[in-house]
Enzyme design. Structure first.
Site, short mmCIF file in Angstrom:
data_model
loop_
_atom_site.label_atom_id
_atom_site.label_comp_id
_atom_site.label_asym_id
_atom_site.label_seq_id
_atom_site.Cartn_x
_atom_site.Cartn_y
_atom_site.Cartn_z
N GLY A 55 54.77 33.05 31.19
CA GLY A 55 55.36 33.69 30.22
C GLY A 55 55.05 33.39 28.71
O GLY A 55 55.34 31.83 28.55
N CYS A 82 53.81 27.30 34.34
CA CYS A 82 53.74 27.42 33.59
C CYS A 82 55.53 27.67 32.66
O CYS A 82 56.14 27.19 33.11
CB CYS A 82 53.19 28.43 32.08
SG CYS A 82 52.95 27.72 30.49
N TYR A 83 55.74 29.20 32.23
CA TYR A 83 56.81 28.79 32.42
C TYR A 83 57.79 29.20 33.50
O TYR A 83 58.95 28.83 33.16
CB TYR A 83 57.34 30.76 31.15
CG TYR A 83 58.72 31.08 30.88
CD1 TYR A 83 59.19 30.93 30.06
CD2 TYR A 83 58.71 31.51 32.48
CE1 TYR A 83 60.50 31.59 29.77
CE2 TYR A 83 60.75 32.45 31.54
CZ TYR A 83 61.18 32.43 30.47
OH TYR A 83 62.46 32.63 30.55
N HIS A 169 47.80 26.21 34.57
CA HIS A 169 47.70 28.03 35.08
C HIS A 169 46.76 27.40 36.30
O HIS A 169 45.45 27.40 36.29
CB HIS A 169 47.02 28.43 33.86
CG HIS A 169 47.71 28.92 33.25
ND1 HIS A 169 48.89 29.98 33.51
CD2 HIS A 169 48.79 28.41 31.64
CE1 HIS A 169 49.98 29.90 32.99
NE2 HIS A 169 49.14 29.24 31.73
N GLU A 171 45.16 29.99 38.75
CA GLU A 171 45.49 30.66 38.00
C GLU A 171 43.38 30.97 38.00
O GLU A 171 43.11 31.83 37.85
CB GLU A 171 46.23 31.82 38.38
CG GLU A 171 46.23 32.44 36.62
CD GLU A 171 47.29 31.53 36.60
OE1 GLU A 171 47.81 30.35 36.85
OE2 GLU A 171 48.62 32.06 35.68
N ASP A 227 35.75 53.39 42.66
CA ASP A 227 36.94 53.71 43.25
C ASP A 227 36.89 55.22 43.96
O ASP A 227 37.72 55.40 45.01
CB ASP A 227 38.12 53.84 41.96
CG ASP A 227 37.97 52.19 40.94
OD1 ASP A 227 37.60 50.82 41.93
OD2 ASP A 227 38.15 52.19 40.30
N LYS A 369 39.49 45.49 42.19
CA LYS A 369 38.17 45.90 42.20
C LYS A 369 37.14 45.45 43.43
O LYS A 369 36.66 46.33 44.19
CB LYS A 369 37.58 45.66 40.90
CG LYS A 369 36.55 46.49 40.65
CD LYS A 369 36.94 47.97 40.66
CE LYS A 369 35.39 48.77 39.78
NZ LYS A 369 36.14 49.62 39.38
#
Ligand code: XMP
Length: 513
Positions: A55, A82-83, A169, A171, A227, A369
């Site tokens: 954040g 992180c944050y 990070h 991710e 979708d 997705k």
């Protein structure tokens, strides 16, 4: 929820969706929730683990968002990123302060060999950093498990309490072994078994839809995009002819697309549903005549779409459920995000006001997705449909700069068809995020045979992107571009020049309008 789950608590970082996606790539269900709803959702979901996201704030700022302390007293494993790492340190008695040197970008991190969270990760590993504060002193009971020359705590853990934290990070793709960190957390720390699979999703959803709909009727706006197609097939497997799908052909589709959609979903196709194709091309062309402003075009197309859909719905009469192909990123963005609206993105222009339905049903609302595509394959939808590239709701209306005319639609359809055909022949189609031809509003002088021409310029675009929020112009081999150009100027009447768009996003957008 019958699956094991990981709850991602959002503190406003920009990569938060990615965290949930990475967890799901490990076959573990993950959900993102704002920090303000964290405790409530924990009680409902009983997650196997919690992840605090990054954040933009400083944890020592009294106004900064914090989790309830209770979250750290539940005995549920927690990973702070992180944050989130700094907040964990701060709340548990460590020290967080402004780092003398901020780290941003790819950074080599040294890893302790006995770190539980960083098990099987190289002693020196490349990670993505983005921080101006750092943890200068860890709370009692924590051990430092990774560092960089300027960041004394790149990772820390308290295995007894099951608290883990990383300054980098894991991710993002730039963290080379990031997925191992996520995997270690969900499997080794939280004890997940990987029970989130698309075959069971499909099976469970069909059962749940049947239970929910009972003998009721459902109506679905089918665009032919991934979708809405997957949502429609899932619904049809569950309730068959109780479902009606309305496909509005607004005449701004790619070449042959309307017929392709009809071939799959119509009465000659494999699915047992009521398919209604509405050929409303002329209505849209009339409404768009003389309109040049992009947002106005979008608005007109969106609104007209709703009107046509409503008229069809009226013929069908009251239904119990309206099916929407909403997917998880839409849910996260509308529920949690506060990002500025750059364009009014809409697929079907919002919800119709005059359709008589009792409830909305969104069978894909918890899927990313890539999961929608997997579910589509699981349901037996043809690959070319499942891997179809994204196509904007307003269609070619926003790929024709300036006024939309039938001639311009024909030009852009033909040019785009050639471009797609050659990209596929060159085997590049699956590797690109999105690629298409657009029609500029520019006419210029050329020469063909012995004649001077004054014709349109077609622009080709191809981008690589992971989330469509940012994108790089793809480097299409020169031979392919040459071949496409040759074919377009020779085969498409009204075009004498082809341009390639080298702009990234930002500052460009992917579409031209
Ligand atoms: P931009 O042009 O904003 O596009 O960089 C990002 C992604 O969104 C798609 N897009 C739209 N999709 N309605 C849609 O349903 C719209 O009005 C719209 N505008 C852009 C675009 O194709 C790309 O995938």
């Amino acid at each position: 929820m019958k699956h094991q789950s990981i709850l991602v608590i959002d503190f406003g970082g920009q990569y938060n969706q990615l965290i949930a996606r990475r967890v799901r790539e490990c076959n573990v269900y993950a959900e993102v929730v704002s920090y303000t709803d964290g405790m409530k959702r924990i009680k409902e979901l009983n997650p196997a683990g919690i992840i605090f996201t990054g954040g933009p704030n400083s944890v020592y700022d009294p106004e900064s968002p914090h989790c309830e302390k209770e979250m750290l007293e539940l005995g549920i494993p927690v990973l702070g990123i992180c944050y989130g790492a700094q907040m964990m340190a701060h709340l548990l008695g460590g020290v967080v302060e402004t780092a003398p040197v901020s780290e941003y970008g790819s950074t080599v991190v040294s890893v302790a060999s006995d770190a539980v969270l960083l098990k099987d990760i190289s002693a020196e590993t490349v990670c993505w950093m983005s921080h101006t504060d750092y943890i200068s002193s860890v709370p009692e009971g924590f051990k430092i498990t990774a560092l960089t020359p300027v960041c004394p705590v790149a990772a820390m853990e308290n295995t007894e309490k099951k608290f883990y934290a990383v300054q980098f990070h894991p991710e993002v793709m730039h963290t080379e072994e990031g997925i191992k960190v996520i995997r270690n957390f969900v499997y080794n720390v939280c004890g997940c078994t990987g029970d989130w699979k698309m075959d069971s999703f499909v099976e469970t959803s069909i059962r749940e839809i049947r239970e929910k709909v009972g003998s009721g009727k459902a109506l679905c706006a089918l665009s032919g995009g991934v979708d809405s197609s997957v949502a429609a097939v899932l619904m049809s497997k569950a309730i068959g002819k109780q479902l009606t799908c309305v496909f509005v052909d607004h005449g701004l589709l790619r070449k042959n697309e309307g017929d392709e959609v009809e071939a799959v979903f119509g009465s000659d196709g494999p699915y047992d549903l009521n398919f209604v194709r509405v050929n409303a091309q002329q209505r849209f062309y009339d409404k768009l005549a003389g309109v040049t402003e992009p947002e106005q075009k979008r608005k007109i197309i969106g609104e007209e779409f709703i009107r046509v859909f409503e008229e069809e719905a009226k013929k069908i009469g009251a239904v119990d459920f309206l099916v929407q192909g909403t997917i998880y990123p839409d849910v996260i963005e509308s529920g949690l995000g506060k990002s500025a609206v750059i364009k009014s993105h809409h697929n079907v222009g919002g919800l119709p006001d005059h359709v008589d339905f009792k409830e909305i049903i969104e069978p894909l609302r918890m899927l990313f997705k890539d999961e929608v595509r997997k579910a589509g394959l699981e349901l037996g939808i043809p690959e070319n449909l499942v891997y179809r590239q994204p196509f904007p709701g307003p269609g070619l209306g926003i790929r024709i700069i300036g006024e939309v005319t039938e001639e311009k639609i024909r030009i852009v359809q033909d040019a785009d068809y050639i471009y797609r055909e050659e990209i596929a022949k060159a085997g590049l189609d699956r590797g690109l995020g999105q690629y298409f031809a657009a029609l500029t509003n520019m006419r210029s002088v050329g020469v063909m045979g012995d004649f001077r021409t004054y014709d349109y310029a077609v622009a080709l675009r191809a981008v690589n992107t992971s989330d469509f929020m940012t994108a790089d112009a793809a480097q299409i081999p020169w031979e392919v571009l040459g071949k496409v150009t040759n074919r377009i100027v020779n085969e498409v009447k009204g075009v004498n020049r082809v341009l390639y768009d080298c702009t990234s996003k930002p500052p460009g957008t992917i579409e031209f309008e």
